[in-house]
Enzyme design. Structure first.
Site, PDB file in Angstrom:
ATOM      1  N   ASP A  93      27.682  20.205   3.299  1.00 41.33           N
ATOM      2  CA  ASP A  93      28.137  21.449   2.687  1.00 41.33           C
ATOM      3  C   ASP A  93      29.276  22.005   3.535  1.00 41.33           C
ATOM      4  O   ASP A  93      29.542  21.523   4.631  1.00 41.33           O
ATOM      5  CB  ASP A  93      26.988  22.439   2.535  1.00 41.33           C
ATOM      6  N   SER A  94      29.952  23.005   3.033  1.00 45.79           N
ATOM      7  CA  SER A  94      31.168  23.482   3.703  1.00 45.79           C
ATOM      8  C   SER A  94      30.886  24.430   4.852  1.00 45.79           C
ATOM      9  O   SER A  94      31.776  24.747   5.643  1.00 45.79           O
ATOM     10  CB  SER A  94      32.060  24.201   2.684  1.00 45.79           C
ATOM     11  N   GLY A  96      30.060  27.463   4.175  1.00 46.81           N
ATOM     12  CA  GLY A  96      30.320  28.778   3.598  1.00 46.81           C
ATOM     13  C   GLY A  96      29.075  29.634   3.471  1.00 46.81           C
ATOM     14  O   GLY A  96      29.066  30.799   3.869  1.00 46.81           O
ATOM     15  N   PHE A  97      27.997  29.058   2.936  1.00 49.34           N
ATOM     16  CA  PHE A  97      26.770  29.841   2.730  1.00 49.34           C
ATOM     17  C   PHE A  97      26.230  30.366   4.049  1.00 49.34           C
ATOM     18  O   PHE A  97      25.833  31.522   4.160  1.00 49.34           O
ATOM     19  CB  PHE A  97      25.710  28.984   2.027  1.00 49.34           C
ATOM     20  N   ASP A 147      33.745  28.063   0.161  1.00 48.22           N
ATOM     21  CA  ASP A 147      33.656  29.058  -0.910  1.00 48.22           C
ATOM     22  C   ASP A 147      33.054  30.349  -0.381  1.00 48.22           C
ATOM     23  O   ASP A 147      32.473  30.382   0.697  1.00 48.22           O
ATOM     24  CB  ASP A 147      32.796  28.526  -2.064  1.00 48.22           C
ATOM     25  N   GLY A 217      25.998  29.911  -5.582  1.00 51.39           N
ATOM     26  CA  GLY A 217      25.659  31.317  -5.813  1.00 51.39           C
ATOM     27  C   GLY A 217      24.404  31.540  -6.620  1.00 51.39           C
ATOM     28  O   GLY A 217      24.185  32.635  -7.141  1.00 51.39           O
ATOM     29  N   ASP A 267      19.510  20.038  -3.680  1.00 52.18           N
ATOM     30  CA  ASP A 267      19.121  19.989  -2.266  1.00 52.18           C
ATOM     31  C   ASP A 267      18.393  21.269  -1.921  1.00 52.18           C
ATOM     32  O   ASP A 267      18.627  22.312  -2.551  1.00 52.18           O
ATOM     33  CB  ASP A 267      20.344  19.856  -1.351  1.00 52.18           C
ATOM     34  N   CYS A 305      -1.524  10.662  -4.922  1.00 53.40           N
ATOM     35  CA  CYS A 305      -0.319  10.290  -4.171  1.00 53.40           C
ATOM     36  C   CYS A 305      -0.584   9.039  -3.342  1.00 53.40           C
ATOM     37  O   CYS A 305      -1.665   8.883  -2.754  1.00 53.40           O
ATOM     38  CB  CYS A 305       0.097  11.450  -3.270  1.00 53.40           C
ATOM     39  N   CYS A 307       1.548   8.069  -0.776  1.00 51.82           N
ATOM     40  CA  CYS A 307       2.392   8.114   0.416  1.00 51.82           C
ATOM     41  C   CYS A 307       1.572   7.767   1.658  1.00 51.82           C
ATOM     42  O   CYS A 307       0.336   7.735   1.624  1.00 51.82           O
ATOM     43  CB  CYS A 307       3.057   9.485   0.564  1.00 51.82           C
ATOM     44  N   CYS A 310      -1.175  10.395   2.573  1.00 54.44           N
ATOM     45  CA  CYS A 310      -2.334  10.448   1.687  1.00 54.44           C
ATOM     46  C   CYS A 310      -3.182   9.175   1.758  1.00 54.44           C
ATOM     47  O   CYS A 310      -4.391   9.211   1.522  1.00 54.44           O
ATOM     48  CB  CYS A 310      -1.878  10.711   0.249  1.00 54.44           C
ATOM     49  N   HIS A 336       4.904  13.872   3.435  1.00 52.33           N
ATOM     50  CA  HIS A 336       4.286  13.950   2.102  1.00 52.33           C
ATOM     51  C   HIS A 336       5.119  14.775   1.133  1.00 52.33           C
ATOM     52  O   HIS A 336       5.349  14.359  -0.014  1.00 52.33           O
ATOM     53  CB  HIS A 336       2.881  14.558   2.197  1.00 52.33           C
TER      54      HIS A 336
END
Length: 371
Positions: A93-94, A96-97, A147, A217, A267, A305, A307, A310, A336
């Site tokens: 990501d940039s 920005g957030f 942004d 946003g 994400d 599950c 995994c 589990c 998990h």
């Protein structure tokens, strides 16, 4: 061109899209969830474990890597892939957030953002050009424009000014981007909760012809129905043959609802963060493993599950690890939760393939406890 999006199928029941995103480090089947490796690591997970759970792409954070250990150091190490020993695709990501989340610690101007580090209070300045320079040094497959993420709620004029600045910054990012043959720069649609402003932002970005577009946003405090409404009047106007990315969203209901509305990429830190805090996503809803009810629960975390967690450990044992402050507990629940979401997206892709995404949603929501 660094990436190519291949639209394979659209679900007859919904707006769900099945696709393949070709990148320099591999092909990604979409729709996809991207585990977040903020500081060049998905917390508690090794790259080998990420491959075991079939993570196709991970996300790292420009702001954090710029502050520590520094993008130039990572560049000297051979780039982010080599530095963290991950040979699959990476999106950065940039920043920005994160910068805009600093509140009183930052000052926005047309040139960029001046801010103080959350680590040591040192003063820094990131411009659109600097954000791209950092990401070029990191060597990610997909990088994001710098942004301005408007808060929720925000008045119309503020949001309009903000999105127009984001467009100007996007132009500067595109001009500064150097490695166009091996790194793809995505635009970020802003506009808050205003339908006409979202369309204005999207139209201005389409003119710049980015290889992919993100919806920014959202998931900033607004009610979920409002987020879905914004997607409904945004995604139909996004380019059909380019990837669509909804930033910062990772709960099972939002992933499914996002796919139904035409989103390809997601994400969020949610699965790893709640895992480290003792909450597990299961096929029948969330479980807080620290609760006393699990003291003598010798069954798996989720009997549905398969995994590693589990298959090998009981709820009782996992509760013991958390009560004893053992790091293994954090690792096993993170493993998990990420497996759960990646498998969910695999099932979503299969449902799109078979034109039954809405049926899948209804079945999942009933079991998970959303309805």
């Amino acid at each position: 061109m660094a990436i190519k999006y291949e639209l394979i199928k659209e679900c007859k029941q919904s707006g769900g899209r099945l696709g393949k995103l070709h990148t320099p480090h591999g092909i990604i089947e979409t729709p996809i969830f991207m585990p977040v490796g903020t500081q060049a690591t998905v917390k508690t997970m090794t790259p080998e474990e990420l491959k075991e759970i079939k993570s196709q792409i991970i996300l790292s954070n420009t702001y954090h890597l710029y502050l520590r250990p520094g993008h130039k150091l990572i560049e000297r190490a051979g780039g982010l892939h080599r530095f963290m020993n991950w040979d699959g695709p990476i999106l950065t990501d940039s920043g920005g957030f994160q910068v805009f989340s600093l509140g009183a610690l930052r000052k926005i101007t047309e040139e960029g953002v001046e801010f103080r580090s959350h680590l040591d209070g040192s003063k820094h300045f990131i411009s659109p050009e600097k954000a791209v320079e950092i990401q070029n040094s990191l060597g990610s497959d997909i990088l994001m424009v710098f942004d301005e993420c408007a808060p929720f709620p925000a008045d119309r004029q503020y949001v309009k000014n903000s999105l127009e600045r984001t467009t100007r910054w996007a132009k500067r990012c595109k001009e500064a981007h150097k490695n166009t043959d091996r790194q793809a720069l995505f635009g970020i649609i802003q506009g808050g909760m205003y339908g006409d402003l979202r369309k204005q932002s999207l139209n201005e970005l389409i003119e710049l012809d980015f290889p992919g577009y993100a919806v920014g946003g959202l998931s900033v405090g607004e009610p979920k129905p409002l987020m879905y409404e914004v997607l409904e009047y945004t995604t139909p106007f996004m380019p059909k043959h380019k990837p669509r990315y909804l930033m910062g969203v990772g709960s099972p209901d939002c992933l499914i609802e996002g796919v139904i509305r035409g989103i390809d990429m997601f994400d969020c830190v949610l699965p790893s963060r709640i895992g480290r805090n003792g909450t597990a996503m299961t096929s029948e809803g969330k479980i807080v493993i620290k609760n006393a009810v699990h003291t003598e629960a010798f069954q798996p975390l989720d009997p549905q599950c398969d995994c590693y967690t589990c298959k090998n450990y009981s709820r009782s044992y996992l509760r013991h690890l958390f009560k004893a402050n053992e790091v293994l507990g954090l690792r096993l629940l993170t493993y998990h939760n990420l497996y759960f979401l990646l498998k969910l997206m695999d099932e979503v892709r299969q449902a799109i393939k078979e034109d039954r995404l809405l049926d899948y949603k209804n079945q999942f929501f009933r079991k998970y406890g959303y309805t």
